[in-house]
Design an enzyme around this catalytic site. Sequence first.
Site, mmCIF file in Angstrom:
data_model
loop_
_atom_site.group_PDB
_atom_site.id
_atom_site.type_symbol
_atom_site.label_atom_id
_atom_site.label_comp_id
_atom_site.label_asym_id
_atom_site.label_seq_id
_atom_site.Cartn_x
_atom_site.Cartn_y
_atom_site.Cartn_z
ATOM 1 N N SER A 145 0.701 -1.428 -0.144
ATOM 2 C CA SER A 145 -0.111 0.043 0.046
ATOM 3 C C SER A 145 1.011 1.280 0.171
ATOM 4 C CB SER A 145 -0.461 0.311 1.300
ATOM 5 O OG SER A 145 -1.435 1.265 0.929
ATOM 6 N N TYR A 158 -1.323 -0.795 9.882
ATOM 7 C CA TYR A 158 -1.647 -0.548 8.523
ATOM 8 C C TYR A 158 0.076 -0.587 7.853
ATOM 9 C CZ TYR A 158 -3.780 -1.099 4.301
ATOM 10 O OH TYR A 158 -4.109 -1.056 2.984
ATOM 11 N N LYS A 162 2.172 -3.679 5.970
ATOM 12 C CA LYS A 162 2.725 -3.399 4.730
ATOM 13 C C LYS A 162 3.598 -2.389 3.933
ATOM 14 C CE LYS A 162 -1.437 -3.540 2.700
ATOM 15 N NZ LYS A 162 -2.057 -5.155 2.252
HETATM 16 P P1 NDP Z 1 -11.557 -5.855 0.228
HETATM 17 O O1 NDP Z 1 -11.839 -5.206 1.284
HETATM 18 O O2 NDP Z 1 -12.465 -5.503 -0.839
HETATM 19 O O3 NDP Z 1 -11.551 -7.351 0.298
HETATM 20 C C1 NDP Z 1 -10.635 -7.811 0.967
HETATM 21 C C2 NDP Z 1 -9.815 -9.388 0.675
HETATM 22 O O4 NDP Z 1 -9.467 -9.600 1.438
HETATM 23 C C3 NDP Z 1 -11.401 -10.416 0.284
HETATM 24 O O5 NDP Z 1 -11.295 -11.239 0.044
HETATM 25 C C4 NDP Z 1 -11.433 -10.805 2.399
HETATM 26 O O6 NDP Z 1 -12.006 -12.332 2.380
HETATM 27 C C5 NDP Z 1 -10.309 -10.971 2.257
HETATM 28 N N1 NDP Z 1 -9.216 -11.161 3.512
HETATM 29 C C6 NDP Z 1 -9.840 -10.418 4.321
HETATM 30 N N2 NDP Z 1 -9.112 -11.004 6.032
HETATM 31 C C7 NDP Z 1 -8.508 -12.784 5.235
HETATM 32 C C8 NDP Z 1 -8.084 -12.968 5.972
HETATM 33 N N3 NDP Z 1 -7.697 -13.258 7.953
HETATM 34 N N4 NDP Z 1 -8.011 -14.628 5.262
HETATM 35 C C9 NDP Z 1 -7.863 -15.008 4.038
HETATM 36 N N5 NDP Z 1 -8.118 -13.737 3.313
HETATM 37 C C10 NDP Z 1 -8.878 -12.321 3.859
HETATM 38 O O7 NDP Z 1 -10.418 -4.877 -0.221
HETATM 39 P P2 NDP Z 1 -9.552 -4.349 -1.162
HETATM 40 O O8 NDP Z 1 -9.408 -5.165 -2.800
HETATM 41 O O9 NDP Z 1 -9.285 -3.206 -1.523
HETATM 42 O O10 NDP Z 1 -8.000 -5.063 -0.542
HETATM 43 C C11 NDP Z 1 -7.192 -5.763 -1.136
HETATM 44 C C12 NDP Z 1 -5.300 -6.057 -0.925
HETATM 45 O O11 NDP Z 1 -4.989 -4.615 -1.451
HETATM 46 C C13 NDP Z 1 -5.661 -5.470 0.910
HETATM 47 O O12 NDP Z 1 -4.520 -5.684 1.038
HETATM 48 C C14 NDP Z 1 -4.988 -4.062 0.288
HETATM 49 O O13 NDP Z 1 -4.588 -3.440 1.264
HETATM 50 C C15 NDP Z 1 -4.483 -3.676 -0.660
HETATM 51 N N6 NDP Z 1 -4.893 -2.327 -0.696
HETATM 52 C C16 NDP Z 1 -6.364 -1.352 -1.118
HETATM 53 C C17 NDP Z 1 -6.223 -0.197 -1.155
HETATM 54 C C18 NDP Z 1 -7.540 0.246 -1.638
HETATM 55 O O14 NDP Z 1 -8.121 1.351 -2.024
HETATM 56 N N7 NDP Z 1 -8.802 -0.365 -2.113
HETATM 57 C C19 NDP Z 1 -4.995 0.798 -1.111
HETATM 58 C C20 NDP Z 1 -4.293 0.235 -1.325
HETATM 59 C C21 NDP Z 1 -4.007 -1.443 -0.702
HETATM 60 P P3 NDP Z 1 -13.305 -12.625 2.573
HETATM 61 O O15 NDP Z 1 -15.075 -11.091 2.870
HETATM 62 O O16 NDP Z 1 -14.053 -13.825 2.752
HETATM 63 O O17 NDP Z 1 -13.584 -12.283 4.585
#
Ligand code: NDP
Length: 250
Positions: A145, A158, A162
């Site tokens: 991130s 966080y 990251k």
């Molecule tokens: P979402 O919240 O849309 O999706 C998160 C995903 O991670 C879901 O599929 C969720 O699964 C899964 N997840 C959460 N906890 C666990 C766990 N303990 N074990 C396995 N799976 C888990 O997130 P984004 O798509 O927005 O983000 C994806 C990645 O990108 C993350 O690492 C985030 O930090 C990073 N990111 C996102 C940004 C943004 O602006 N969107 C910016 C910078 C980084 P389930 O729903 O099944 O629980």
Amino acid sequence: MSELELKGKTALVTGASKGIGKASALKLASMGANIAVNYFSSENEALDTVKEVQSLGVDAFAVQANVGKLDEVDSMISEIIKKFEKIDILINNAGIIQDGLLLRMSDEAWSKVIDTNLNGTFYCSRAAIKLMFKSRWGRIINIGSVVGLRGNVGQTNYSASKAAINGFTFALAKEVATRNITVNTITPGYINTETVEVLSDKQKDAIMNWIPMQKFGEVDDISNMVGYLASNNAKYITGQTISIDGGMAI
Ligand code: NDP
């Protein structure tokens, strides 16, 4: 880039039930890879991802696991080996936020974020690397991130998780470089997913001031880079932190 150049490869995408993970799963599938769709709590969404992936003509299945728990990661890897025999591409995408000022941050909020974002990356990478060594080919793509590069108020947990992924990437890339395995991190800025949807208009307006391009990114902005880094065109790229953030990290 040949459209089906990942034919016969297997990818594990963590957190592929939605957002960036789902888009990455679909991108790799469109390039011919079979996909293990990891999820934590959103079973229906994960099954939808599986269906969409399968409609692209590749094999896929959903596998539930909390990536922050070693025993659950071990079971997930066993299931993938049973089904696909190998993991060629690992996308460490699963991630959570639990924001709060440090003064008031609970031990639980700290540990949960570190467990999921950082320890999950460690557990999944260690397991996948063993399999990649055997095939003498591999791609590990971590989703970091911009906050891990610049910090953000209320996100010490966080940001720490990251930023640590960047160091992890540098070190692991060096360890496995001679094995034809590349390790890179993509550091997104604000991307339109559920994470961003929950922000108030006031918060969104404030964030826009930090983005030179004056707009949020889309999941495809990230998944296209995932596809590129997994492809043969990126075979000489390793240990890199690649920002996709509309200029936020400048
Ligand atoms: P979402 O919240 O849309 O999706 C998160 C995903 O991670 C879901 O599929 C969720 O699964 C899964 N997840 C959460 N906890 C666990 C766990 N303990 N074990 C396995 N799976 C888990 O997130 P984004 O798509 O927005 O983000 C994806 C990645 O990108 C993350 O690492 C985030 O930090 C990073 N990111 C996102 C940004 C943004 O602006 N969107 C910016 C910078 C980084 P389930 O729903 O099944 O629980």
